[in-house]
Motif scaffolding. Structure first.
Motif, short mmCIF file in Angstrom:
data_model
loop_
_atom_site.label_atom_id
_atom_site.label_comp_id
_atom_site.label_asym_id
_atom_site.label_seq_id
_atom_site.Cartn_x
_atom_site.Cartn_y
_atom_site.Cartn_z
N TYR A 1 0.86 -1.19 0.00
CA TYR A 1 0.00 0.00 0.00
C TYR A 1 0.89 1.23 0.00
O TYR A 1 1.72 1.40 0.89
N TYR B 1 1.41 5.62 -0.87
CA TYR B 1 0.80 6.93 -1.12
C TYR B 1 1.32 7.50 -2.44
O TYR B 1 2.53 7.51 -2.67
N HIS C 1 -8.98 10.57 4.47
CA HIS C 1 -7.53 10.47 4.68
C HIS C 1 -7.03 9.17 4.03
O HIS C 1 -7.69 8.14 4.15
N ASP D 1 -4.93 7.05 4.91
CA ASP D 1 -4.82 5.93 5.86
C ASP D 1 -6.17 5.28 6.15
O ASP D 1 -6.26 4.06 6.34
N ASP D 2 -7.22 6.11 6.19
CA ASP D 2 -8.56 5.53 6.40
C ASP D 2 -8.98 4.70 5.19
O ASP D 2 -9.60 3.64 5.33
N ILE E 1 -6.89 3.21 3.10
CA ILE E 1 -6.07 1.99 3.09
C ILE E 1 -6.64 0.96 4.06
O ILE E 1 -6.69 -0.24 3.75
N ASP F 1 1.21 13.31 5.63
CA ASP F 1 0.45 14.31 6.38
C ASP F 1 0.93 15.73 6.09
O ASP F 1 0.13 16.66 6.04
#
Lengths: 300, 325
Positions: A16, A18, A75, A77-78, A80, B301
């Protein structure tokens, strides 16, 4: 050969990643396999069905997939976390989909791609031969004819669409030991005729428009995969015809048939010859040659 | 209506781009410098998604056939109206018959012309953006040429009250000196050696002459790949991967890096090693050929914060413009 089956591959843990703030890229495997591709399609289909808020692009690829997002809505991460949940719930054994078996006429060794490949000979591994001669030898065939026979001998599954609008990447529906494999050009060409049929890595492609390219060139199809004016009947709903999951059956034609089809395309009357069928990976894996034959029955 | 007398080098109609079609190979297109495009729209009272004219290196010469309210932002191309210089990043009144002329860019690479009411070309797949490779969107799917006539959308007469509005100097980017773009390493960066990742972030890169709306090819040191036996289907070169989707802003490394921009090829078989963050893609789009660029690695971030900051700054600019009038 008919008794040979395809064994599903054990895939590694997905990577995974970004793509800055607004993309998530997921690599399901480094190597190509039907299993990796079916998983990419199954997951992206599930993402589409869930209609996840903030996902703005949903792109399955050969052995990976990519989503574009608005990170102020979701987001990465959410997302993923949700993708991992989907991944753990995917049941590939029972995954089936509606697909189209599409007749793709090809004039092999046509004058247009021949002129192009001769023009860029100094960028090729084998400056003294043609792309087909090189590919045939590399894959252990005794000549171009038998290589083309193998190329058209089994259908090709569209495993990804992209690069430019409408370009299908296709993976031939045979066991690994029968898969053709060729390198791309040493240096990409700056020119390729539109509708050229090429091959690189383990993928066949149809170039929608004239432009750069690095795949070995084998022939040219008279039919369009992209119609920006949407005048042809099969393009009323979309500028692009092939979709991931479609199955292309390359068919060898002569110059006479090529010209006749071209006339129909130019007149705006050509209609794709295709049939619809429900595709079962399980049955395909069990007996690929026999299953392919049954698939072909839906195209006249 | 605007009548084009000279199209410049590469001038196209662009809005924020088309979404939802990347999976069929359709890139978003849209303004390369979203910040400059948006400010130009705000200065003439438009929403951010109204279409503007994006000009590259050399601007257009055009005659307005109707009264209009305009603003020019982005690269400085020394605009003039009937021969008299006009300010950029400022709302300007134009009368029917006036001739607007832009010259070569002195700083930055792309200028934006916004007109109150927006450039009113037909939408293709819900966007007015031009995608020249397949010839769709914008004005006839191509760059502007002499004789083209661009329709202008309806705008209320009050827009004239915006004339003379300019944004604070601190909100005008310094294209000559902003040479650092932030990236998030990742995608298939495992293909690079650790040293190569450091080289990517610590070197000064030069924008090559092959830098356009599809991608920016950069020149600099060679990057080394991790050795491996190439996986099935990838192709033989160490830079090859099984063909995959390319994010907008992604950095691919066929040999020297290429950063994909708004008219990106949507996928292919070269290893991708990171992605320029959305807030900095416009800065890269303003770097001229032969200028330097450096990459600064940030985490996801920080990338999201930068995006929020840019959006907040644009919202403040809009509020200021509305507040003054």
């Amino acid at each position: 050969m008919a008794t040979e089956r395809i064994t599903p591959v054990d895939l590694p843990e997905p990577r995974y990643e970004y793509g800055a703030d607004d993309h998530v890229f997921v690599e399901l495997a480094e190597e190509m396999s039907f299993t990796a591709n079916f998983k990419a399609m199954a997951i992206t289909q599930q993402v589409a069905e869930r209609d996840i808020d903030g996902v703005v692009e949903n792109c399955p690829a050969n052995a990976s997939y990519m989503l574009r997002i608005d990170p102020e809505i979701i987001h990465p991460d959410d997302l993923i976390a949700e993708l991992k949940e989907i991944e753990s719930e995917i049941d590939l054994e029972n995954y089936e989909w509606e697909t189209r078996i599409i007749d793709v006429p090809v004039l092999f060794e046509d004058p247009w791609t021949h002129e192009t490949l001769m023009e860029f000979r100094e960028r090729h591994q084998d400056p003294d031969g043609t792309d087909l001669e090189y590919s045939a030898e590399l894959n252990g065939f005794d000549g171009v004819e038998s290589f083309i026979d193998a190329f058209v001998g089994a259908p090709h599954l569209v495993t990804m669409v992209g690069f430019v609008p409408g370009l299908p990447w296709c993976f031939q529906m045979v066991p690994r030991n029968q898969q053709l494999e060729v390198p791309k050009y040493v240096e990409p060409r700056t020119d390729t005729p539109s509708r050229a049929v090429g091959f690189g890595g383990a993928f066949s492609v149809i170039y929608p428009v004239q432009g750069a390219g690095g795949y070995q060139l084998y022939g040219r199809t008279p039919i369009e995969v992209l119609d920006t004016e949407q005048t042809l009947p099969d393009f009323r709903d979309s500028m692009v015809f092939p979709n991931p999951g479609d199955i292309l059956n390359y068919r060898r034609i002569d110059r006479e048939e090529y010209d006749a089809i071209r006339e129909e395309v130019k007149a705006g009357t050509y209609e794709y010859n295709y049939g619809e069928v429900r595709f079962s990976p399980e049955e395909f894996f069990e007996s690929p040659a026999e299953y392919n034959e049954r698939l072909m029955e839906v195209v006249e | 209506m605007i009548e084009i007398e000279a199209g410049g080098i590469a001038s196209t109609v662009q809005d924020l781009g088309r979404t939802g079609h990347y999976h069929i190979g359709m890139p978003p297109s849209g303004a390369m410098d979203r910040y400059a495009h948006t400010v130009a729209n705000y200065l003439v009272g438009n929403d951010t998604d109204a279409a503007t004219v994006e000009m590259t290196y050399q601007g257009i010469t055009a005659t307005f056939r109707d009264d209009a309210v305009i603003a020019i932002t982005g690269a400085d191309m020394s605009p003039s109206l009937n021969g008299d210089p006009i300010d950029t990043w400022e709302t300007v009144a134009v009368d029917a018959g006036d001739e607007l002329e832009l010259a070569f860019a002195t700083e930055g690479a792309r200028a934006y012309l916004a007109v109150a009411g927006g450039i009113d070309v037909p939408e293709v797949m819900d966007s007015r953006s031009t995608y020249t490779l397949v010839g769709i969107g914008g004005h006839e799917g191509r760059g502007l040429e002499e004789g083209d006539r661009l329709p202008i959308g309806d705008a209320p007469a009050e827009r004239r009250e915006l004339v003379g509005t300019r944004i604070d100097d601190e909100d005008v980017p310094d294209y000559a000196n902003e040479d650092t773009v932030r990236i998030v390493l990742g995608l298939t960066s495992y293909r690079l050696t650790e040293e190569a990742k450091e080289t990517l972030c610590e070197s000064e890169w030069t924008v090559s002459s092959e830098a356009d709306r599809v991608g920016y090819r950069l020149e600099g040191p060679d990057l080394e790949f991790e050795e491996r036996e190439q996986p099935f289907g990838a192709g033989t070169d160490p830079s090859n991967v099984v063909d995959l989707g390319y994010p907008i802003g992604s950095i691919q490394v066929p040999q020297q890096p290429i950063v994909l921009m708004q008219d990106a090829v949507t996928g292919g078989g070269y290893a991708t090693v990171g992605t320029v963050i959305s807030a900095d893609r416009g800065l890269l789009a303003q770097r001229q050929t032969h200028k330097s660029v450096s990459f600064e690695s940030v985490d996801v971030d920080e990338a999201i914060d930068a995006r929020r900051d840019q959006n907040a700054r644009l919202e403040a600019i809009r509020a200021d413009i509305e507040g003054e009038n």
